[in-house]
Scaffold this motif. Sequence first.
Motif, PDB file in Angstrom:
ATOM      1  N   LYS A  68      -2.644   3.230  -8.019  1.00  0.00           N
ATOM      2  CA  LYS A  68      -1.855   3.315  -9.257  1.00  0.00           C
ATOM      3  C   LYS A  68      -1.323   4.726  -9.482  1.00  0.00           C
ATOM      4  O   LYS A  68      -0.241   4.897 -10.035  1.00  0.00           O
ATOM      5  CB  LYS A  68      -2.677   2.864 -10.456  1.00  0.00           C
ATOM      6  N   GLU A  69      -2.053   5.737  -9.045  1.00  0.00           N
ATOM      7  CA  GLU A  69      -1.578   7.111  -9.199  1.00  0.00           C
ATOM      8  C   GLU A  69      -0.253   7.316  -8.464  1.00  0.00           C
ATOM      9  O   GLU A  69       0.645   7.987  -8.971  1.00  0.00           O
ATOM     10  CB  GLU A  69      -2.628   8.108  -8.701  1.00  0.00           C
ATOM     11  N   ASP A  72       2.397   5.683 -10.547  1.00  0.00           N
ATOM     12  CA  ASP A  72       2.723   6.517 -11.707  1.00  0.00           C
ATOM     13  C   ASP A  72       3.612   7.695 -11.305  1.00  0.00           C
ATOM     14  O   ASP A  72       4.552   8.048 -12.021  1.00  0.00           O
ATOM     15  CB  ASP A  72       1.451   7.024 -12.381  1.00  0.00           C
ATOM     16  N   ASP A  75       7.094   6.404 -10.951  1.00  0.00           N
ATOM     17  CA  ASP A  75       7.753   6.202 -12.247  1.00  0.00           C
ATOM     18  C   ASP A  75       8.197   7.504 -12.900  1.00  0.00           C
ATOM     19  O   ASP A  75       9.249   7.549 -13.541  1.00  0.00           O
ATOM     20  CB  ASP A  75       6.822   5.471 -13.210  1.00  0.00           C
ATOM     21  N   ASN A  76       7.399   8.545 -12.771  1.00  0.00           N
ATOM     22  CA  ASN A  76       7.610   9.738 -13.584  1.00  0.00           C
ATOM     23  C   ASN A  76       8.159  10.962 -12.857  1.00  0.00           C
ATOM     24  O   ASN A  76       8.734  11.839 -13.502  1.00  0.00           O
ATOM     25  CB  ASN A  76       6.295  10.126 -14.267  1.00  0.00           C
TER      26      ASN A  76
END
Length: 104
Positions: A68-69, A72, A75-76
């Motif tokens: 998930k990191e 993320d 996404d960012n």
Amino acid sequence: MPKIVRLTLFKIPDPAHVQEAVQKYSTLSQDAVKDGKQYIQMAAANPTHDDPRSKGYTLVARTVFDNKEDMDYYDNECAAHAGIKATLRSKVVDGPPLTLYMDA
């Protein structure tokens, strides 16, 4: 820790713009880097079939991350993802894309 599979569904009415998005996603796993290394395990996009069950969604993008990191970061902070978003922003209709993710 299981891999993360992410599906993003877009409503892009123009078939030429759908094909443009397919092309962008075809090189994403090579173009996206984190700490100087490729970090997306798999990326692909395909047009949907013209079917009422598609509810207007015309493109599905599938990305696979180690964790998930990494998703993320995508996404960012990912420049390659920012480029895709900039390309598609004006072409998507009916609100933002629908994004789902799950453990593989």
